[in-house]
Design a protein around this motif. Structure first.
Motif, mmCIF file in Angstrom:
data_model
loop_
_atom_site.group_PDB
_atom_site.id
_atom_site.type_symbol
_atom_site.label_atom_id
_atom_site.label_comp_id
_atom_site.label_asym_id
_atom_site.label_seq_id
_atom_site.Cartn_x
_atom_site.Cartn_y
_atom_site.Cartn_z
ATOM 1 N N PHE A 1 13.651 65.046 35.297
ATOM 2 C CA PHE A 1 14.453 64.189 36.166
ATOM 3 C C PHE A 1 15.963 64.409 35.991
ATOM 4 C CE2 PHE A 1 16.786 60.159 36.629
ATOM 5 C CZ PHE A 1 16.579 59.896 37.972
ATOM 6 N N PRO A 2 16.501 64.377 34.765
ATOM 7 C CA PRO A 2 17.956 64.586 34.633
ATOM 8 C C PRO A 2 18.409 65.948 35.142
ATOM 9 C CG PRO A 2 17.023 63.683 32.607
ATOM 10 C CD PRO A 2 15.876 64.102 33.465
ATOM 11 N N ASN A 3 17.643 66.994 34.835
ATOM 12 C CA ASN A 3 18.020 68.337 35.296
ATOM 13 C C ASN A 3 18.025 68.453 36.813
ATOM 14 O OD1 ASN A 3 18.591 69.571 32.878
ATOM 15 N ND2 ASN A 3 16.536 70.417 32.597
ATOM 16 N N LEU B 1 25.268 53.055 38.442
ATOM 17 C CA LEU B 1 24.488 52.908 37.219
ATOM 18 C C LEU B 1 23.135 53.581 37.398
ATOM 19 C CD1 LEU B 1 23.731 51.687 34.446
ATOM 20 C CD2 LEU B 1 23.046 49.601 35.673
ATOM 21 N N ILE B 2 22.852 54.581 36.563
ATOM 22 C CA ILE B 2 21.525 55.195 36.499
ATOM 23 C C ILE B 2 20.901 54.670 35.214
ATOM 24 C CG2 ILE B 2 20.190 57.332 36.512
ATOM 25 C CD1 ILE B 2 22.534 58.725 37.833
ATOM 26 N N ASP B 3 20.071 53.655 35.349
ATOM 27 C CA ASP B 3 19.635 52.862 34.202
ATOM 28 C C ASP B 3 18.324 53.355 33.617
ATOM 29 O OD1 ASP B 3 20.068 50.763 32.427
ATOM 30 O OD2 ASP B 3 18.895 49.352 33.624
ATOM 31 N N GLU B 4 18.325 53.573 32.281
ATOM 32 C CA GLU B 4 17.149 54.005 31.524
ATOM 33 C C GLU B 4 16.610 55.340 32.037
ATOM 34 O OE1 GLU B 4 14.566 50.522 31.615
ATOM 35 O OE2 GLU B 4 15.454 49.869 29.725
ATOM 36 N N VAL B 5 17.477 56.332 32.021
ATOM 37 C CA VAL B 5 17.139 57.658 32.553
ATOM 38 C C VAL B 5 15.980 58.294 31.800
ATOM 39 C CG1 VAL B 5 18.784 58.882 31.071
ATOM 40 C CG2 VAL B 5 18.183 59.832 33.305
ATOM 41 N N THR C 1 22.358 55.196 31.301
ATOM 42 C CA THR C 1 21.904 54.590 30.049
ATOM 43 C C THR C 1 20.582 55.198 29.615
ATOM 44 O OG1 THR C 1 20.592 52.767 30.986
ATOM 45 C CG2 THR C 1 22.976 52.424 30.772
ATOM 46 N N SER C 2 20.382 55.196 28.299
ATOM 47 C CA SER C 2 19.151 55.721 27.720
ATOM 48 C C SER C 2 18.803 54.901 26.484
ATOM 49 C CB SER C 2 19.318 57.195 27.342
ATOM 50 O OG SER C 2 18.235 57.645 26.537
ATOM 51 N N ASN C 3 17.519 54.588 26.338
ATOM 52 C CA ASN C 3 17.045 53.895 25.141
ATOM 53 C C ASN C 3 16.573 54.865 24.074
ATOM 54 O OD1 ASN C 3 17.539 51.211 25.907
ATOM 55 N ND2 ASN C 3 15.643 51.139 27.106
ATOM 56 N N ASN C 4 16.837 56.163 24.295
ATOM 57 C CA ASN C 4 16.505 57.194 23.313
ATOM 58 C C ASN C 4 15.000 57.327 23.103
ATOM 59 O OD1 ASN C 4 18.035 59.134 22.033
ATOM 60 N ND2 ASN C 4 18.046 58.092 20.061
ATOM 61 N N GLU C 5 14.220 57.041 24.153
ATOM 62 C CA GLU C 5 12.772 57.154 24.038
ATOM 63 C C GLU C 5 12.316 58.610 24.046
ATOM 64 O OE1 GLU C 5 10.925 54.784 27.021
ATOM 65 O OE2 GLU C 5 11.766 52.896 26.265
ATOM 66 N N LYS C 6 13.106 59.472 24.678
ATOM 67 C CA LYS C 6 12.797 60.901 24.641
ATOM 68 C C LYS C 6 14.104 61.686 24.702
ATOM 69 C CE LYS C 6 10.250 61.103 28.411
ATOM 70 N NZ LYS C 6 10.328 59.966 29.333
ATOM 71 N N GLU C 7 14.066 62.912 24.224
ATOM 72 C CA GLU C 7 15.242 63.770 24.243
ATOM 73 C C GLU C 7 15.594 64.173 25.669
ATOM 74 O OE1 GLU C 7 17.311 64.667 21.816
ATOM 75 O OE2 GLU C 7 16.191 63.384 20.422
ATOM 76 N N LEU C 8 16.879 64.178 25.976
ATOM 77 C CA LEU C 8 17.339 64.605 27.287
ATOM 78 C C LEU C 8 17.675 66.095 27.255
ATOM 79 C CD1 LEU C 8 19.635 61.562 28.148
ATOM 80 C CD2 LEU C 8 17.294 61.987 28.904
ATOM 81 N N PRO C 9 17.550 66.807 28.389
ATOM 82 C CA PRO C 9 17.803 68.259 28.408
ATOM 83 C C PRO C 9 19.242 68.604 28.028
ATOM 84 C CG PRO C 9 16.664 67.526 30.407
ATOM 85 C CD PRO C 9 17.097 66.298 29.692
#
Length: 284
Positions: A127-129, A116-120, A160-168
């Motif tokens: 970070f994701p890239n 689990l990678i929580d709240e990416v 998981t993501s709370n959609n606080e920012k766009e992911l790459p």
């Protein structure tokens, strides 16, 4: 690799589309990216998948200061310097000062784990890239020991993501995506019943009616979530609140009893106070 399937658990009500998403990500050997508003069970999903599949769960909770390197390993140079000053022979082997991260732990597991990678989205946008290569190749290089760490088997990765920012985009392309919708009343009733099997039907009906009326109030800054509903119903049971009390209130202008379990800021409490005031003026 043996084929595994997730079908939900007794304690977790998984909708058919969520079950399909989990099994699709496992079959594709891609990370499952889960989004949805807080309280929809994103993080809990990883726990339930691990339980259903009999797999170990490895949790990596991301913070604003988290870097991708933290998930691989960290080199504790300060401890090595201190040990050198004390004459500890351990300083001659740099491996003694390599602190394994959660990704290394998952790669080294004897049994295929759930990672689990929580709240990416809490971390920096890069970070994701920075994890793309390791998640694709299932290996990484340890510079200090000049060795390669390879996954014994590919972990089931849930992000998981709370959609606080766009992911790459590059990260999104490598994931299987699923949006967890907030449960409708029928699904929510099933969720509540897993926590309170003996709950009276009348109390369940009135509590859910009040809960959804409150959630739909225009101007609410923080709508109550599933976990807050569970807490509220627990209090209703403990305090033996009569369901008639919930039914008799005007859901659009007054708060239900023990509303502190549902509303978590003063702005929303003041909103209902203003609505009640306006309602009294209109009916007087």
């Amino acid at each position: 690799m043996s084929r595994v399937r997730f079908e939900g658990t007794e304690s977790y009500v998984a909708t058919p589309d969520l079950i399909v998403a989990v099994n699709a990500a496992v079959a594709l050997e891609r990370p499952l990216l889960i989004k949805g508003e807080p309280g929809t069970g994103k993080s809990v999903l990883a726990h339930e998948v691990a339980r259903a599949l009999g797999a170990p769960l490895i949790e990596w909770h991301v913070k604003s200061t988290t870097k991708a390197q933290h998930g691989l390993y960290e080199y504790d140079a300060v401890r090595r310097l201190r040990d050198g000053q004390l004459g500890d022979p351990a300083v001659h082997d740099v491996a003694n000062y390599i602190v394994r991260g959660k990704l290394w732990e998952a790669f080294d597991s004897d049994v295929r784990p759930v990672l689990l990678i929580d709240e990416v989205d809490k971390a920096d946008i890069e970070f994701p890239n920075d994890l793309l290569l390791e998640l694709d190749r299932m290996e990484f290089w340890v510079h200090e020991t000049r060795t390669t760490v390879r996954a014994r088997q590919r972990p089931i990765v849930i992000v998981t993501s709370n959609n606080e920012k766009e992911l790459p985009d590059a990260f999104l392309r490598r994931c299987f995506f699923h949006w967890i919708r907030f449960p409708d009343p029928e699904t929510m009733a099933k969720i509540v019943k897993t926590h309170f099997p003996g709950l009276k039907k009348q109390l369940l009906h009135e509590a859910l009616t009040s809960f959804y009326e409150l959630r739909e109030t225009p101007g609410l800054t923080k709508r109550p979530t599933t976990s807050e509903l569970i807490d509220w119903i627990k209090l209703l049971v403990v305090e033996d609140i009569d369901p008639v009390t919930l039914r008799s209130r005007d859901g659009k202008t007054t708060l239900p009893p023990l509303a502190g379990a549902l509303l978590k800021n003063e702005q929303d409490v003041h909103l209902f106070e203003r609505l009640a005031f306006l309602h009294r003026r209109q009916t007087s």
